[in-house]
Design an enzyme around this catalytic site. Structure first.
Site, PDB file in Angstrom:
ATOM      1  CG  HIS A 528     -10.552   2.531  -0.714  1.00 38.75           C
ATOM      2  ND1 HIS A 528      -9.954   3.429  -1.586  1.00 38.75           N
ATOM      3  CD2 HIS A 528     -10.433   3.090   0.516  1.00 38.75           C
ATOM      4  CE1 HIS A 528      -9.495   4.465  -0.911  1.00 38.75           C
ATOM      5  NE2 HIS A 528      -9.772   4.275   0.375  1.00 38.75           N
ATOM      6  N   PRO A 529     -12.561  -1.976   0.077  1.00 38.63           N
ATOM      7  CG  PRO A 529     -13.005  -3.469   1.813  1.00 38.63           C
ATOM      8  CD  PRO A 529     -12.170  -2.276   1.465  1.00 38.63           C
TER       9      PRO A 529
END
Length: 596
Positions: A528-529
């Site tokens: 989930h960057p």
């Protein structure tokens, strides 16, 4: 409008390749150029091309989404860490992970990460968006306004019959949009009992994670249609490709952005002799005019009359900006990149969800470890999917979810569980030979911040990705406390019949220091960057884009992907990224007719 059969410039899959030029048809010029055909880019292409007067180009470095494992839900196992569908990034060795480096999957195909992710439909919490509104100074980011954008493209299965047993469903969910949301097609008794144990541990049941407060325990809803993965290429791109004004170039590398005005073309002596007023005017005249790509071995310059929109994601967008001369001056000069615009926030503020996997060996339980351990079991799984589109092959990577607090210090849920009826040592390795479950927990609101930085002026060289996990005292404390919450759930009466035995991290680890160190040993990204081109107010020196996602100091350039998040959402990030693109597309179209 034309279909594939009647359009000789389209491939059998309906994707438009380079076509021969016709008189008066300049292929090098478009109204809008979108970089990246991932989650945001597919939606953006659909919305901008809806006006037949707009010539839109969508450019994607990856190939077609015609790999069969993209579309079978369990196929994420074969798409992640596969160069056909994944950029194959790795993080820098991370001090918080005790020196380990992680694989860092990012989708490299049409649909982007929606083609390889966990398919979980999750919006986050209302407070996430209210915070964005505060830091950006724009109420358009408040939950109520964002909810409308979520609903605009939603197609929720519970509303298929035109009604719902829950009247509130219509207030929070849409129907008839492109983005399909369905319930999962299987459940597991061991997970049902884990949910009851979570209730006994103080986590309430919930019917819906997506109404602004996701506190509770339930099975996740997923982006699937009838047992198939529903990626954004199917949802948004394929219907739009029937329009003659949308061109798709896949397998096309973007080298850099092109600019005009500002200080472009001025020598150092000229810049030095320019007065303050003239310099300010030149800076305000800086404009992104297009992109340079490599297609079929040829370098091609393409111009955008209106805007270039970056939808390359929280890794791709800041990297492209940096190699194009937009970013921290010292970093660009270090790598020999001419500075077009000094924006110190480009590539900073990286945030991600670090999951800490607890594994419990169980007895008297049906888990995937046992089901997939024999040839007969594997054949049964395959037949179940072939004839019913159900069973383990229809599974999202995680089935059961829970949101709660790591301690009483938090007024809101700050940790999330992804619970699976299986276990293994690490992604890509075989399942354990004994029945087990995995309860992964992540800190929803990490205070650690990382970076994405170019390593070379060559756009083909991957950037250095340094998440800096567990680099703050708060994050280490949440990690330790969250493992204790997992133990509390597993010790409840509802789960006692399985005689759970903690294999990872191990009951011998008890203190904050021990558990934080173990979190570094076993923690891994949940993919989930966000945050590397974050939005903010005009007086925020680290803000890359304004509240309407326009890049600071550069006309004709926006970013519309997960990178613009000032802070990470409290949940999975794919559907919030679609909301961002939906909102940005609306503003772009308003601007085209003379709006703000």
């Amino acid at each position: 409008m034309s279909d594939n059969k009647n359009n000789p410039h389209r491939s059998p899959e309906g994707e438009q390749d380079a076509r021969p030029a016709k008189p008066g048809d300049d292929l090098s010029e478009f109204d809008y150029i979108i970089v990246g055909a991932g989650s945001a880019g597919c939606l953006m292409a659909n919305r901008l091309s809806a006006n037949p007067d707009h010539r839109v180009l969508l450019v994607e470095a990856g190939g077609r989404d015609n790999y069969h494992w993209i579309h079978i839900p369990v196929g994420y196992l074969y798409c992640i860490n596969n160069p056909r569908t994944d950029w194959m990034f790795r993080t820098e060795p991370d001090k918080g992970l005790n020196g380990r480096s992680l694989i860092y999957p990012r989708g490299k195909t049409l649909g982007g990460c929606s083609s390889i992710n966990g398919m979980i439909y999750m919006r986050g919490q209302a407070r996430d968006y209210d915070h964005w509104a505060e830091v950006s100074g724009d109420d358009e980011w408040r939950w109520e306004q964002c909810l409308a954008d979520f609903m605009r493209h939603e197609d929720h299965a519970l509303l298929d019959d035109g009604a719902s047993s829950d009247p509130g469903q219509h207030d929070f969910h849409g129907h008839g949009g492109e983005w399909r949301v369905e319930r999962q097609r299987l459940n597991w008794e061991v997970l049902d009992d884990f949910a009851i144990a979570a209730e006994q541990a103080g986590i309430p049941r919930t019917k819906d994670f997506n109404r602004g407060s996701n506190e509770g325990v339930a099975y996740f809803e997923v982006n699937q249609r009838a047992g198939w993965r529903w990626n954004t290429a199917k949802a948004f791109l394929r219907p739009a490709l029937k329009r003659s004004n949308l061109t798709l170039w896949h397998s096309t590398q973007v080298n850099r952005l092109l600019f005009a005005g500002g200080e472009q073309g001025m020598g150092a002596e000229t810049r030095a002799g320019t007065g303050a007023t003239d310099a300010a005017k030149q800076a305000s005249d800086l404009r992104c005019t297009g992109i340079q790509v490599v297609r079929d071995g040829k370098v091609i310059n393409l111009s955008a009359k209106r805007e270039v929109v970056l939808c390359a994601g929280a890794i791709g967008s800041p990297h492209l900006l940096q190699v194009s001369g937009v970013g921290p001056r010292a970093l660009l000069e270090e790598h020999g990149v001419e500075v077009v615009k000094d924006l110190p926030g480009v590539g900073e503020n990286l945030q991600d969800h670090l999951q800490i996997r607890s594994v419990y060996k169980v007895t008297n339980a049906k888990t995937l470890n046992a089901m997939a351990s024999t040839l007969l079991g594997k054949m049964g799984i395959g037949m179940q999917y072939l004839f019913k589109r159900s069973g383990p092959m229809s599974m999202a990577p995680s089935q059961l979810g829970a949101f709660t607090r790591s301690s009483d210090d938090y007024a809101h849920p700050n940790i999330q569980y992804h619970v699976q009826p299986l276990s293994l040592e690490a992604f890509g390795q075989p399942l354990h030979p004994f029945p087990a479950i995995t309860a992964s927990v992540c800190n929803l609101n990490p205070t650690s911040r990382g970076t994405v930085r170019l390593q070379s002026a060559d756009p083909r060289q991957a950037p250095a990705i340094a998440p800096n996990y567990l680099s703050t005292d708060e994050d280490r404390k949440v990690a330790a406390d969250s493992l204790r919450v997992t133990r509390r759930i597993a010790s409840q009466p509802a789960f006692a019949r399985y005689k759970p035995e903690e294999i990872k991290p191990g009951v011998e680890y008890q203190t904050d220091e021990e558990l934080a160190r173990l979190a570094g040993d076993i923690g891994t990204t949940i993919f989930h960057p966000v945050g590397t081109t974050r939005m903010g107010r005009a007086d925020d020196p680290m803000a890359v884009v304004d509240s309407r996602l326009r890049v600071r100091g550069i006309q004709g350039l926006r970013v519309a992907d997960a990178g613009i998040m000032p802070t990470i959402v409290s949940g999975n990030t794919n559907s919030p990224t679609l909301m961002i693109a939906e909102k940005a597309a609306g503003w772009i179209l308003e601007s085209a007719v003379g709006g703000d």
